[in-house]
Design an enzyme around this catalytic site. Structure first.
Site, short mmCIF file in Angstrom:
data_model
loop_
_atom_site.label_atom_id
_atom_site.label_comp_id
_atom_site.label_asym_id
_atom_site.label_seq_id
_atom_site.Cartn_x
_atom_site.Cartn_y
_atom_site.Cartn_z
N SER A 211 -1.21 5.69 -5.68
CA SER A 211 -2.08 5.12 -6.70
C SER A 211 -3.51 5.65 -6.52
O SER A 211 -3.70 6.86 -6.50
CB SER A 211 -2.00 3.59 -6.66
N ASP A 336 6.37 3.48 -13.60
CA ASP A 336 5.06 3.19 -13.01
C ASP A 336 4.21 2.31 -13.93
O ASP A 336 3.37 1.55 -13.47
CB ASP A 336 4.30 4.51 -12.77
N HIS A 455 5.49 0.40 -10.42
CA HIS A 455 4.35 0.89 -9.65
C HIS A 455 4.38 0.29 -8.24
O HIS A 455 4.61 -0.91 -8.08
CB HIS A 455 3.05 0.50 -10.36
#
Length: 558
Positions: A211, A336, A455
């Site tokens: 991320s 995600d 995610h």
């Protein structure tokens, strides 16, 4: 039988006794002693927690070398996180003195030497996060122990400043920003200078992150300041091109923070901000509010890196020559966007609620707003092209997740992979998509049955969580975790995920500008897991069709 038991006990004690350990290690700041953890017959790992790699940083200043210490530093406790806002955004926690790192060194019968090194950068939207990640019953998400032991690599995790203190910028030299990126750079440089004493090879360092950590890795590869400091890089679900990763109008945020803390917004602003209490500054970061289809939450991540003319001398797209010698592995999770899109459209995550097509259109309109109605029409036609006349609720909801995934993660990541491959000299490029179904999905669970890898779902597998917590996972999760550790550690060792001490289930092809091949990673891989041209229609939509349309009065200055 009794004799056998005694013999077994003796063998075990010999094994743990003869597993090697580094003891006291000499570093540039002084001597450190960690903790040795036996892991069975002739295997152990030395863990060093809380070694300072820079001094306590000044507010809005680059990190400076640590003055060092006398005697032996007992490196047995994790340092505090960098000062940041709490999840509820009602208070702050952590410390300004937070530039510390942790090291895991695996050993067999003999003390290790010349091992590959992997340096981890955490995610958290550049707003929050810590080097050890979430902690449940003293089981830290980012513990390097499983990767170190199974992959026979040294793992390092580092702290870096986040939020206002890490990324506030006026967009000019008075408050240039990128302090968190400078912290990461200082940590990489420290590891390069000192890791040989821990048994690491300073000429074989890989940086990896997820991320905002993945985007950080991307920025570190593009900065000219890291020349020669590391050899390889892995970006998981984040690169410099993600819409949340680069702030194009930092001054506006700086002025908002100044107003919140009672500073003027004229020429006196910077001096006033610098003299403001760090806790007050951390509290004043822009709020992360619940999103809506018209104002997606991802647009609230306003404190992020900037093009400062120094760490990033130019726009990211113009800096790939700096990564030409770096091996790069990058990818996204197939859903995600689920975490974000289901907050922007709450009905999406609710199994008992219908999601109106209108909400999907509103979300898409927010992402394409610069291109007005024409942009929305083209994009919606593309995303609904396989809907038929009466799309099911599953189809509508999955499309919304695809839109979020493409816009926030997948397309920017593909862009970075294309550019890396196009500019690479000796550096190799590898692309992946993680498609393992979410553990939260299915009957009796909160997510729809069709939800894939959400995610941050990759983190538990890369850090080997299915091994120390077997009850929470099944065999298929352990298989997948083993595969990911094998590919990641092999890549760190050789620059090729297929070559090293471990074997993945299928041969992962290199990504080239002609073949566009990638590996679809899940627990059940076979030759069909090698695919090409990841979501190419949508990559083209976002990178060429939409940008070629005229813009409608929406500028970065707004």
């Amino acid at each position: 039988m009794e004799k056998l038991k005694i013999l077994f006990a003796v063998v075990l004690s010999l094994g743990t006794a003869s597993a090697a350990s580094l003891g006291v290690v000499h570093t540039e700041g002084g001597d450190v002693r960690g903790q040795n953890i036996p892991l069975g017959l002739f295997r152990s790992v030395d863990v060093f927690k809380g070694i300072p790699f820079a001094a306590k940083p000044g507010t809005f200043e680059k990190p400076k070398p640590h003055p060092g210490w006398d005697g032996i530093l007992k490196a047995t406790k994790f340092a505090k996180r960098c000062l940041q806002i709490s999840m509820l955004q009602t208070s702050t926690f952590g410390s300004e003195d937070c530039l510390y790192l942790n090291i895991w060194v695996p050993h067999g019968r003999h003390v290790s030497s010349n091992l590959p090194v992997m340096i981890w950068f955490y995610g958290g939207g550049f707003m929050v996060g810590g080097s050890m990640g979430p902690n449940f019953l003293n089981n830290y998400l980012y513990s390097g122990q499983e990767i170190a032991d199974k992959g026979n690599v040294i793992v390092v995790s580092v702290g870096y400043r986040v939020g206002t203190l890490g990324f506030l910028s006026t967009g000019d030299s008075r408050l240039p920003g990128n302090y968190g990126l400078w912290d990461q750079h200082a940590a990489i440089a420290w590891v390069h200078r000192n890791i040989r004493s821990f048994g690491g090879d300073p000429n074989n360092i890989t940086i990896f992150g997820e991320s905002a950590g993945g985007a950080s890795v991307s920025f570190q590869t593009l900065s000219p300041h890291n020349k020669g400091l590391f050899k390889r890089a892995i970006s998981q679900s984040g690169v410099a091109f993600c819409p949340w990763a680069l702030n194009r109008n930092p001054r506006k945020v700086a002025q908002e923070v100044a107003e919140k803390v009672g500073c003027p917004t004229d020429d006196r602003m910077v001096a006033c901000l610098k003299s403001t209490d760090a806790g007050t500054l951390a509290m004043a970061s822009p709020p992360i509010t619940q999103g809506s289809p018209d104002h997606p939450a991802v647009e609230n991540l306003l404190l992020s890196p900037v093009v400062d003319g120094d760490f990033l001398p130019d726009q990211p797209g113009n800096l790939f020559h700096n990564a030409a010698e770096i091996d790069y592995l990058a990818g996204a999770n197939d859903m995600d966007g689920h975490l974000f899109t289901s907050q922007d459209i709450p009905s999406l995550g609710d199994k008992n609620q219908e999601t109106p097509i209108e909400d999907v259109k509103r979300l898409l309109a927010a992402y394409t707003k610069e291109k007005g109605q024409a942009g929305l029409d083209i994009a919606f036609a593309e995303y609904s092209s396989n809907w038929g006349s009466t799309p099911s609720q599953d189809t509508i909801k999955r499309t919304a997740v695809d839109i979020g995934t493409d816009y926030i993660f997948l397309v920017p990541i593909q862009t970075a992979i294309y550019l890396h491959a196009a500019n690479a000299m000796s550096g190799r490029t590898y692309s992946y998509q993680l498609s393992e179904p979410s553990l939260m999905a299915g009957p009796g669970k909160p997510y729809h049955d069709w939800v894939g890898a959400d995610h941050a779902d990759d983190l538990q597998y890369v850090f080997g969580k299915p091994f120390p917590t077997p009850k929470a996972y099944g065999d298929r999760n352990r298989d997948l975790s083993g595969y990911m550790i094998a590919y990641w550690a092999n890549f760190a060792r050789t620059g090729d995920p297929n070559k090293g001490n471990m074997k993945g289930p299928v041969t992962w092809p290199e990504f080239t500008s002609t073949g566009h091949q990638f590996l679809n990673i899940n627990a059940k891989m076979n030759e069909n897991s090698i695919e090409k041209e990841m979501r190419l229609r949508f990559v083209r939509l976002w990178t060429s069709t939409l940008p070629s349309l005229p813009s409608y009065g929406v500028t970065d200055a707004e």
